[in-house]
Design an enzyme around this catalytic site. Structure first.
Site: not given
Length: 204
Positions: A27, A64, A93, A174, A177
């Site tokens: 991502s 992801g 991830n 978050d 990102h």
């Protein structure tokens, strides 16, 4: 007529000199929660052209994805696109899921082998995970990249969020990102750090 011929020669020259960079990421490179055309890989080609390195950039990043997902997708991507260079931007991830760094290293190592097997040049990006995973895990995770780079003689590029993540206005809520506003800055960062390596002759 002369102008038309000049334009044709320019297009032909750009085409013949162009090379292909495949970005295999997650991502952080896929343009999370934004149009794909705003992601940093989409903004990279004009910057590389300014460096006299005309490059077709193929963004094969999927939000992801772990290093294992990237390894599974890699053979088909290599066969389909036949890239000159492959930037591996994977591992975040793995870290967020607490995978053992040995798994990460094994997957990255296999990717490098697969890329070199088809005559492409692998490029590895350093990845960092949030500090709340503990000092020991963070060090093992972080050191995976320089250790593997040294063992395989594959260039290691610095983490492209190193100057972004410390600026809350350039990060999503978050805290993981980068925003759309950060993408041009990341593209400039990547153009600068890719510059020494994006050369077909030097990659042979």
């Amino acid at each position: 007529m002369i102008r038309i011929l000049s334009l044709l020669m320019l297009v032909f020259s750009s085409t013949t000199l162009s090379q292909t960079l495949l970005v295999l990421g997650d991502s952080l490179s896929a343009g999370y929660q934004m149009p794909a055309e705003k992601s940093w890989p989409a903004l990279l080609p004009p910057l590389l052209a300014q460096q006299a390195q005309p490059t077709t950039v193929i963004n094969a990043s999927i939000s992801g994805d772990t290093s294992g997902n990237g390894l599974a997708r890699l053979p088909k991507l290599l066969k389909q696109h036949k890239p000159d260079f492959v930037l591996i931007e994977l591992g975040a991830n793995d870290g967020l899921r607490g995978f053992h760094p040995k798994i990460l290293r094994n997957n990255l190592s296999q990717m490098i082998t697969e890329i070199e097997k088809v005559g492409s040049q692998p490029l590895l990006m350093q990845i960092e995970v949030p500090p709340n995973y503990g000092k020991r895990y963070n060090e093992l995770f972080r050191n995976t990249y320089p250790s593997l780079s040294e063992a395989t003689n594959v260039p290691l590029l610095p983490f492209f969020l190193v100057d972004i993540i410390v600026k809350p206005e350039l990060m999503m809520k978050d805290g993981l990102h980068p925003t759309a506003e950060a993408q041009p800055l990341i593209a400039q960062f990547m153009a600068k750090h890719l510059q020494p390596y994006l050369n077909k002759e030097s990659a042979q």
